[in-house]
Design an enzyme around this catalytic site. Structure first.
Site, PDB file in Angstrom:
ATOM      1  CG  ASN A 339      -2.126   0.865   1.045  1.00  0.00           C
ATOM      2  OD1 ASN A 339      -2.421   1.307  -0.075  1.00  0.00           O
ATOM      3  ND2 ASN A 339      -2.841   1.107   2.119  1.00  0.00           N
ATOM      4  CE1 TYR A 345      -0.939  -1.654  10.103  1.00  0.00           C
ATOM      5  CE2 TYR A 345      -1.603  -2.013   7.818  1.00  0.00           C
ATOM      6  CZ  TYR A 345      -1.868  -2.098   9.173  1.00  0.00           C
ATOM      7  OH  TYR A 345      -3.064  -2.627   9.599  1.00  0.00           O
ATOM      8  CB  THR A 380     -11.709   0.643  13.199  1.00  0.00           C
ATOM      9  OG1 THR A 380     -10.702   0.879  12.226  1.00  0.00           O
ATOM     10  CG2 THR A 380     -12.096  -0.811  13.205  1.00  0.00           C
TER      11      THR A 380
END
Ligand code: NAD
Length: 439
Positions: A339, A345, A380
């Site tokens: 990404n 991450y 979220t």
């Protein structure tokens, strides 16, 4: 976080407008509520000649109270493809799905059962079995209306161990799981599962449980009757205490990156509960920046929380896990597809997949399974912080045209944690509504 577009598209005036503009209408997904039946109607079970799963699966579904005749509308289409040994043998799949595609009800399920290519006896058979992935992933993208499609590879010798996985995939618990390939391997024995209270007597640890996905995991494991230890950083202590109170669990304030965290955790689990059966590594952080602009601190923090701390905690807790123990790590579709702005991450989350796959064979002799779930776009606080355009792309670019809910990740973890899932190890299951990006 609310998805206003989905609410609008499902309202009276919204439905008409969305249709006229040719925009997607996110279906209302069939999610599980305690007391729900496994399926909403009869299940059609068919197969290619010579399959080895029709008998065991028929028996399992009958015990589960599923009607196998009826129609003309079906709540699930299950096809045993284990008898297919070459490319020509794939034709019955066309016949079956061509004839029955329109008879599946909204929110229906497609499950194709196959033999893992590595366990096939000839290259031709392995080729045909590998071909099943293309079929199921395409059906998932084609059928719409909240339907899901999965391929379940069952190793020879594991025919009697499909219950837990079949129940998960047929039920509303797997609402946001589609286009997945799941492998069930052999186990020496699988204890009988009380399907209403599958985690009775188990102690579960959930990290990062003060909010979001972690809090949902804690709630679902408690619903399934586990005693749950919820862990989060001291700064999240109040929210953590609320979750613990709500589920009758035990709150543990601990920063996982502290050098003494593994030993403190092991000592706490032993002194308060005498054991731990289920470890859910959910705590995670993002520090997004393109790599050219990323600081070393941003790189290090993400690798440490999301990956290295899982390894250190495993080192301390694996010796405490009994036979039947479970480790479930939360990865991400970013770790599969990559990404932009998330090199740190995605590296950490791909590492989590490596961790699970490399540890599975090491833990198997101990009767312990280790799996990863890779959420896609889940509603979220983490995703609410995304810029509007990126958020809308994340929500719509999947077969369900909507984001998932924390409970969808939690239900997937509860399936992997169940005693009946003993044959499922080293798997990576995406909870992403079949996101269009990545494999
Ligand atoms: P969140 O930020 O709402 O919750 C993460 C929790 O982890 C927080 O309560 C935080 O305090 C805790 N935590 C962070 N560092 C910690 C540490 N050092 N020690 C102890 N606890 C710590 O995130 P979320 O959206 O609920 O995500 C949960 C997991 O799911 C994460 O691993 C995340 O990477 C993963 N995930 C989320 C999404 C999504 O769409 N939200 C998608 C893919 C993967």
């Amino acid at each position: 976080m609310s998805d206003r577009y989905a609410s609008f598209a499902n309202s009276g005036p919204g439905r008409a407008l969305v249709k006229r503009l040719g925009l997607p209408t996110p279906p209302v997904l069939r999610r599980y509520h305690p007391g729900d039946p496994l399926v909403t109607g009869p299940v059609m079970l068919a197969g290619a000649p010579g399959g080895r799963l029709d008998g065991p699966v028929r028996k399992m579904l009958t015990i589960a109270g599923v009607a196998l005749d009826g129609g003309p509308r079906w709540s699930a289409l299950v096809f045993d493809a284990t008898g297919i040994v070459d490319a020509a043998g794939l034709h019955p799949l066309y016949e079956f799905f061509h004839a029955n595609a329109r008879s599946l009800t909204a929110g229906g399920r497609v499950i194709v059962l196959g033999t893992p290519p590595a366990a096939c006896s000839s290259p031709r058979e392995a080729t045909a079995q590998r071909a099943l992935e293309g079929l199921t992933r395409s059906i998932g993208k084609e059928f719409g209306r909240g339907m899901t499609a999965q391929l379940v590879y069952v190793e020879p010798g594991a025919e009697e161990f499909t219950d837990s996985t079949m129940r998960f995939l047929l039920s509303g618990r797997s609402a946001y799981v589609s286009g997945q390939v799941i492998r069930i391997g052999q186990v020496s024995s699988s204890p009988l599962t009380d399907w209403d209270h599958p985690l009775e007597g188990k102690v579960a640890l959930v990290t990062g449980a003060a909010q979001g996905i972690g809090a949902a995991i804690a709630r679902v494991l408690a619903r399934d009757c586990a005693r749950v230890v919820v862990l989060d950083v001291p700064a999240a202590g109040e929210a953590l205490a609320r979750v613990a109170n709500e589920i009758g669990g035990h709150a543990l304030q601990l920063d996982l990156t502290r050098p003494d965290a593994p030993s403190t955790l092991a000592a706490q689990l032993l002194s308060r509960h005498g054991k731990v059966d289920i470890v859910v590594h959910n705590a995670g952080i993002t520090r997004d920046k393109t790599i050219a602009k990323m600081s070393a601190e941003q790189w290090d923090a993400v690798i440490d929380v999301n990956l290295a701390s899982q390894e250190r905690i495993n080192d301390a807790l694996i010796p405490l896990l009994p036979e039947g123990g479970r480790i479930i790590s939360v990865s991400s579709t970013s770790g599969i597809a990559g990404n932009r702005g998330q090199t740190n991450y995605a590296t950490s989350k791909a590492g989590v997949i490596g961790l699970v796959q490399s540890m599975a064979p090491i833990l198997a002799p101990q009767g312990v399974t280790i799996n990863a779930v890779a959420p896609g776009f889940i509603e979220t606080r983490m995703t609410a912080r995304m810029p509007l355009a990126a958020r809308e792309v994340g929500r719509r670019m999947n077969s369900m045209s909507q984001g998932g809910l924390p409970v969808d990740v939690a239900e997937t973890i509860a399936w992997l944690a169940a005693p009946g899932s003993a044959g499922v190890t080293g798997n990576v299951v995406r909870v992403c509504g079949q996101m269009w990006l990545g494999a």
